[in-house]
Design an enzyme around this catalytic site. Structure first.
Site, PDB file in Angstrom:
ATOM      1  N   ASP A   9       0.861  -1.173   0.000  1.00 56.32           N
ATOM      2  CA  ASP A   9       0.000   0.000   0.000  1.00 56.32           C
ATOM      3  C   ASP A   9       0.904   1.232   0.000  1.00 56.32           C
ATOM      4  OD1 ASP A   9      -2.417   1.659   0.608  1.00 56.32           O
ATOM      5  OD2 ASP A   9      -1.334   1.928   2.505  1.00 56.32           O
ATOM      6  N   ALA A  10       0.390   2.355  -0.466  1.00 52.56           N
ATOM      7  CA  ALA A  10       1.220   3.554  -0.556  1.00 52.56           C
ATOM      8  C   ALA A  10       1.091   4.461   0.665  1.00 52.56           C
ATOM      9  CB  ALA A  10       0.879   4.330  -1.828  1.00 52.56           C
TER      10      ALA A  10
END
Length: 217
Positions: A9-10
């Site tokens: 995930d960012a």
């Protein structure tokens, strides 16, 4: 066990979502932390609500709408800083351990990728700003699907692109709800519990819980 792909995930996992407000903390004043917390909470809430309604707006638009709401909730913060804050969010800092961890995983021969609700321009800017271009193989944005996590179709973008079974993918996220969705999909999951939050979704437990990305393997 080695995995064919390590997918991250960012926002909140690789990139510090509160860095934008900290960058302008002096100008914002003593309520900066509150502003940042509301901004993040509403950004996520808006994505879930839009996904359930089937009424698409990209994550950058929702980020701006969430900031506008945060300003309404925190009147001590100068709304004139909106442009600076949005620009800072477009160029978020990554967490200190991120470059070394991603480099080490890439050296194993595994694919290293991002899977995010973020729009393509947002993600490209964050990756470039953090100089992660050489260690990230692919960036998967929800934009083509016009929905958000935790829709199974989002996680399926990775398995389809890489022609892998879900259990060949290790997925890392700081968002417990995201970990739950990825676990349900079949990924091996690692919850990066940076905020030391209590566990949720106990029927969808991660394989591993870490305080940061050190130890992902």
């Amino acid at each position: 066990m080695a995995y064919a792909a390590y997918v991250f995930d960012a926002y909140g996992t690789l990139f510090d979502v509160h860095a934008a407000v900290r960058r302008h903390a002096e100008a914002i004043g003593p309520d900066g932390q509150l502003l940042s917390e509301i901004w993040r909470a509403k950004q996520l809430e808006y994505s879930w609500t839009r996904a359930l309604m089937g009424e698409w707006r990209d994550f950058w638009t929702l980020t701006g709408e969430a900031l506008d709401h945060a300003f309404e909730r925190v009147p001590s913060a100068d709304k004139g800083l909106r442009g600076e804050l949005m620009d800072a969010y477009f160029k978020l800092d990554c967490y200190p351990e991120v470059p070394a961890v991603l480099k080490a995983l890439k050296a194993t021969g595994a694919r290293v990728a991002i899977l995010s609700n973020g729009s393509v321009p947002m993600l490209e800017s964050a990756v470039s700003n953090a100089a992660l271009d050489t260690v990230i193989d692919d960036v998967f944005s929800v934009d083509p699907l016009q929905t958000f996590k935790t829709a199974p179709a989002v996680y399926d973008m990775v398995t389809t692109a890489y022609r892998l079974y879900p259990d060949a993918v290790s997925f890392q996220s700081s968002n417990r709800w995201d970990v739950a969705g990825a676990t349900k999909f079949g990924f091996r999951t690692v919850w990066i519990n940076r905020a030391r939050m209590p566990d949720e979704y106990r029927d969808l437990s991660p394989s591993l819980i870490l305080p940061d990305l050190n130890g992902v393997a």
